[in-house]
Motif scaffolding. Sequence first.
Motif, PDB file in Angstrom:
ATOM      1  N   MET A 111       0.835  -1.172   0.000  1.00  0.00           N
ATOM      2  CA  MET A 111       0.000   0.000   0.000  1.00  0.00           C
ATOM      3  C   MET A 111       0.888   1.246   0.000  1.00  0.00           C
ATOM      4  O   MET A 111       1.768   1.387   0.827  1.00  0.00           O
ATOM      5  N   SER A 112       0.630   2.123  -0.917  1.00  0.00           N
ATOM      6  CA  SER A 112       1.410   3.346  -1.028  1.00  0.00           C
ATOM      7  C   SER A 112       1.104   4.282   0.131  1.00  0.00           C
ATOM      8  O   SER A 112      -0.036   4.432   0.545  1.00  0.00           O
ATOM      9  N   LYS A 113       2.136   4.909   0.645  1.00  0.00           N
ATOM     10  CA  LYS A 113       1.966   5.886   1.720  1.00  0.00           C
ATOM     11  C   LYS A 113       2.347   7.285   1.265  1.00  0.00           C
ATOM     12  O   LYS A 113       2.371   8.204   2.056  1.00  0.00           O
ATOM     13  N   THR A 114       2.666   7.428  -0.020  1.00  0.00           N
ATOM     14  CA  THR A 114       3.110   8.717  -0.528  1.00  0.00           C
ATOM     15  C   THR A 114       2.224   9.165  -1.678  1.00  0.00           C
ATOM     16  O   THR A 114       1.945   8.410  -2.594  1.00  0.00           O
ATOM     17  N   LEU A 115       1.785  10.408  -1.600  1.00  0.00           N
ATOM     18  CA  LEU A 115       0.989  11.027  -2.649  1.00  0.00           C
ATOM     19  C   LEU A 115       1.863  12.074  -3.317  1.00  0.00           C
ATOM     20  O   LEU A 115       2.406  12.954  -2.641  1.00  0.00           O
ATOM     21  N   LYS A 116       2.011  11.968  -4.631  1.00  0.00           N
ATOM     22  CA  LYS A 116       2.814  12.941  -5.364  1.00  0.00           C
ATOM     23  C   LYS A 116       1.915  14.098  -5.783  1.00  0.00           C
ATOM     24  O   LYS A 116       0.946  13.928  -6.514  1.00  0.00           O
ATOM     25  N   GLY A 117       2.263  15.274  -5.286  1.00  0.00           N
ATOM     26  CA  GLY A 117       1.499  16.465  -5.597  1.00  0.00           C
ATOM     27  C   GLY A 117       2.113  17.239  -6.752  1.00  0.00           C
ATOM     28  O   GLY A 117       2.978  16.730  -7.475  1.00  0.00           O
ATOM     29  N   LYS A 118       1.680  18.454  -6.908  1.00  0.00           N
ATOM     30  CA  LYS A 118       2.191  19.323  -7.970  1.00  0.00           C
ATOM     31  C   LYS A 118       3.635  19.709  -7.676  1.00  0.00           C
ATOM     32  O   LYS A 118       4.040  19.803  -6.519  1.00  0.00           O
ATOM     33  N   ASP A 119       4.390  19.934  -8.731  1.00  0.00           N
ATOM     34  CA  ASP A 119       5.785  20.357  -8.618  1.00  0.00           C
ATOM     35  C   ASP A 119       6.612  19.369  -7.788  1.00  0.00           C
ATOM     36  O   ASP A 119       7.492  19.756  -7.034  1.00  0.00           O
ATOM     37  N   ASN A 120       6.278  18.067  -7.913  1.00  0.00           N
ATOM     38  CA  ASN A 120       6.989  16.977  -7.229  1.00  0.00           C
ATOM     39  C   ASN A 120       6.976  17.092  -5.707  1.00  0.00           C
ATOM     40  O   ASN A 120       7.872  16.601  -5.035  1.00  0.00           O
ATOM     41  N   CYS A 121       5.980  17.729  -5.171  1.00  0.00           N
ATOM     42  CA  CYS A 121       5.828  17.837  -3.717  1.00  0.00           C
ATOM     43  C   CYS A 121       5.159  16.554  -3.220  1.00  0.00           C
ATOM     44  O   CYS A 121       4.161  16.112  -3.788  1.00  0.00           O
ATOM     45  N   LEU A 122       5.740  15.939  -2.188  1.00  0.00           N
ATOM     46  CA  LEU A 122       5.221  14.684  -1.660  1.00  0.00           C
ATOM     47  C   LEU A 122       4.457  14.885  -0.359  1.00  0.00           C
ATOM     48  O   LEU A 122       4.819  15.707   0.471  1.00  0.00           O
ATOM     49  N   PHE A 123       3.400  14.078  -0.192  1.00  0.00           N
ATOM     50  CA  PHE A 123       2.559  14.115   0.999  1.00  0.00           C
ATOM     51  C   PHE A 123       2.332  12.694   1.481  1.00  0.00           C
ATOM     52  O   PHE A 123       2.275  11.764   0.685  1.00  0.00           O
ATOM     53  N   LEU A 124       2.169  12.537   2.790  1.00  0.00           N
ATOM     54  CA  LEU A 124       1.847  11.230   3.348  1.00  0.00           C
ATOM     55  C   LEU A 124       0.373  10.933   3.164  1.00  0.00           C
ATOM     56  O   LEU A 124      -0.480  11.805   3.347  1.00  0.00           O
TER      57      LEU A 124
END
Length: 158
Positions: free
Chosen positions: A1-14
Amino acid sequence: MSKTLKGKDNCLFLINDSERSLKKHTANESALLLEDVMWRQDVDNLYMVVYPDKEVICENSLPDGNEIKYRTSLDIYKTVLEDRLLDPTDILDATDYYKTDTHMNNKGNYKLYNRFIEFLRHKFPEHTIEAVNFELTKVEVPSLYDSQPGLGLSLIHI
């Protein structure tokens, strides 16, 4: 299960983490109850500094469809602590967080530290409370692999 969300401009979120940080702010889920905050009999002598979640400050970097609507835990703390709660959200911006980590960087922590000293000076004017001055140095690396541990690498496991 992925725990990382890739946002805009390569910003990562849990995501899917034990804190459910993003879910708390988008779906009004909170594990915090008012009773959890009232555990201290001397709550009138308690002061608190909030470290805003990255999602709140970096909302514009979240993928489309993720809107920050709630800060339920903050609302509960405000109910109990009133003016003894410091929420520095207004002084922080996206550059105060690592792009690849949920944590605030040194720049953000320094801004928060200075605001907290101001907060304490206001609350306790009879005391001399001086801030320690630090000089921050900006370090840029061409690749995360060239970074040293602790420079925002905890979410690199995509």
